[in-house]
Design a protein around this motif. Sequence first.
Motif, PDB file in Angstrom:
ATOM      1  N   ASN A  88       2.721   4.835   7.119  1.00 19.36           N
ATOM      2  CA  ASN A  88       2.677   6.293   7.242  1.00 19.36           C
ATOM      3  C   ASN A  88       3.905   6.838   6.527  1.00 19.36           C
ATOM      4  N   ILE A  89       3.690   7.782   5.618  1.00 23.56           N
ATOM      5  CA  ILE A  89       4.772   8.336   4.816  1.00 23.56           C
ATOM      6  C   ILE A  89       4.869   9.822   5.124  1.00 23.56           C
ATOM      7  N   THR A  90       6.052  10.279   5.539  1.00 25.25           N
ATOM      8  CA  THR A  90       6.222  11.662   5.989  1.00 25.25           C
ATOM      9  C   THR A  90       6.809  12.586   4.932  1.00 25.25           C
ATOM     10  N   GLY A  91       7.038  12.113   3.756  1.00 24.63           N
ATOM     11  CA  GLY A  91       7.556  12.969   2.693  1.00 24.63           C
ATOM     12  C   GLY A  91       7.343  12.314   1.350  1.00 24.63           C
ATOM     13  N   SER A  92       7.746  12.982   0.304  1.00 20.55           N
ATOM     14  CA  SER A  92       7.609  12.421  -1.035  1.00 20.55           C
ATOM     15  C   SER A  92       8.634  11.309  -1.243  1.00 20.55           C
ATOM     16  N   GLY A  93       8.263  10.322  -2.047  1.00 22.52           N
ATOM     17  CA  GLY A  93       9.163   9.211  -2.347  1.00 22.52           C
ATOM     18  C   GLY A  93       8.391   7.922  -2.531  1.00 22.52           C
ATOM     19  N   THR A  94       9.121   6.819  -2.534  1.00 22.70           N
ATOM     20  CA  THR A  94       8.490   5.516  -2.726  1.00 22.70           C
ATOM     21  C   THR A  94       8.362   4.796  -1.394  1.00 22.70           C
ATOM     22  N   ALA A  95       7.376   3.933  -1.327  1.00 21.94           N
ATOM     23  CA  ALA A  95       7.131   3.130  -0.133  1.00 21.94           C
ATOM     24  C   ALA A  95       6.430   1.854  -0.569  1.00 21.94           C
ATOM     25  N   ALA A  96       6.387   0.888   0.324  1.00 24.29           N
ATOM     26  CA  ALA A  96       5.707  -0.370   0.023  1.00 24.29           C
ATOM     27  C   ALA A  96       4.809  -0.759   1.177  1.00 24.29           C
ATOM     28  N   LEU A  97       3.695  -1.346   0.835  1.00 22.09           N
ATOM     29  CA  LEU A  97       2.788  -1.951   1.809  1.00 22.09           C
ATOM     30  C   LEU A  97       2.814  -3.446   1.537  1.00 22.09           C
ATOM     31  N   SER A  98       2.927  -4.239   2.575  1.00 23.29           N
ATOM     32  CA  SER A  98       2.871  -5.680   2.379  1.00 23.29           C
ATOM     33  C   SER A  98       2.198  -6.327   3.572  1.00 23.29           C
ATOM     34  N   GLY A  99       1.481  -7.381   3.287  1.00 27.46           N
ATOM     35  CA  GLY A  99       0.776  -8.100   4.342  1.00 27.46           C
ATOM     36  C   GLY A  99       0.191  -9.385   3.797  1.00 27.46           C
ATOM     37  N   PHE A 100      -0.324 -10.183   4.712  1.00 27.82           N
ATOM     38  CA  PHE A 100      -0.888 -11.476   4.342  1.00 27.82           C
ATOM     39  C   PHE A 100      -2.391 -11.368   4.112  1.00 27.82           C
ATOM     40  N   LEU A 101      -2.854 -12.045   3.070  1.00 33.84           N
ATOM     41  CA  LEU A 101      -4.285 -12.092   2.794  1.00 33.84           C
ATOM     42  C   LEU A 101      -4.970 -12.879   3.912  1.00 33.84           C
ATOM     43  N   PRO A 102      -6.197 -12.497   4.265  1.00 28.60           N
ATOM     44  CA  PRO A 102      -6.888 -13.183   5.361  1.00 28.60           C
ATOM     45  C   PRO A 102      -7.252 -14.623   4.981  1.00 28.60           C
ATOM     46  N   ASP A 103      -7.334 -15.475   5.995  1.00 24.94           N
ATOM     47  CA  ASP A 103      -7.688 -16.883   5.779  1.00 24.94           C
ATOM     48  C   ASP A 103      -9.064 -17.041   5.147  1.00 24.94           C
ATOM     49  N   SER A 104      -9.939 -16.049   5.354  1.00 21.20           N
ATOM     50  CA  SER A 104     -11.286 -16.126   4.778  1.00 21.20           C
ATOM     51  C   SER A 104     -11.266 -16.039   3.251  1.00 21.20           C
ATOM     52  N   TRP A 105     -10.151 -15.562   2.671  1.00 23.55           N
ATOM     53  CA  TRP A 105     -10.001 -15.488   1.212  1.00 23.55           C
ATOM     54  C   TRP A 105      -9.390 -16.819   0.769  1.00 23.55           C
ATOM     55  N   GLN A 106     -10.235 -17.735   0.314  1.00 23.93           N
ATOM     56  CA  GLN A 106      -9.793 -19.074  -0.071  1.00 23.93           C
ATOM     57  C   GLN A 106      -9.015 -19.043  -1.391  1.00 23.93           C
ATOM     58  N   PHE A 107      -8.071 -19.958  -1.536  1.00 25.26           N
ATOM     59  CA  PHE A 107      -7.305 -20.059  -2.779  1.00 25.26           C
ATOM     60  C   PHE A 107      -8.253 -20.314  -3.942  1.00 25.26           C
ATOM     61  N   GLY A 108      -8.047 -19.567  -5.019  1.00 20.43           N
ATOM     62  CA  GLY A 108      -8.886 -19.670  -6.205  1.00 20.43           C
ATOM     63  C   GLY A 108     -10.062 -18.710  -6.216  1.00 20.43           C
ATOM     64  N   ASP A 109     -10.477 -18.224  -5.046  1.00 22.67           N
ATOM     65  CA  ASP A 109     -11.594 -17.270  -4.986  1.00 22.67           C
ATOM     66  C   ASP A 109     -11.140 -15.898  -5.476  1.00 22.67           C
ATOM     67  N   ARG A 110     -12.009 -15.241  -6.235  1.00 30.24           N
ATOM     68  CA  ARG A 110     -11.737 -13.879  -6.720  1.00 30.24           C
ATOM     69  C   ARG A 110     -12.316 -12.883  -5.721  1.00 30.24           C
ATOM     70  N   ARG A 111     -11.471 -11.965  -5.275  1.00 30.33           N
ATOM     71  CA  ARG A 111     -11.894 -10.918  -4.339  1.00 30.33           C
ATOM     72  C   ARG A 111     -11.290  -9.597  -4.758  1.00 30.33           C
TER      73      ARG A 111
END
Length: 116
Positions: free
Chosen positions: A66-89
């Motif tokens: 949630n961003i309350t004003g103008s500026g830069t921010a970052a979103l980061s998180g882990f990909l789900p286990d259902s997304w296997q290595f090498g698979d394109r999603r």
Amino acid sequence: MNAQAVVMVSDGVTLGPGHTSYTRLAWSSFPRSGSLIRVEVNVTLTGASSVDLALWTEGVEIATVNITGSGTAALSGFLPDSWQFGDRRRLELYGRLNNPGTGASGQVTVLGAELR
């Protein structure tokens, strides 16, 4: 581990008073080669209390901010286990305005994204 650059394609959407539910702003499609995704954005917010941003892949929410004003921010998180290595999603960035007034706008620009 080396980071893999991820190119996000903009949908060319500027959030306005009618965008109080999530609207797709950008997307990417790539093969999984890491676990942690990080997307940096720049937000220009006018006439709304805040903007919510969310990263999704195939119905799974990865990160929100949630961003309350103008500026830069970052979103980061882990990909789900259902997304296997090498698979394109698909990875998608969504946004919505909170308490927008008449003429409110939110411009979200992806500055960069990487997978580690």
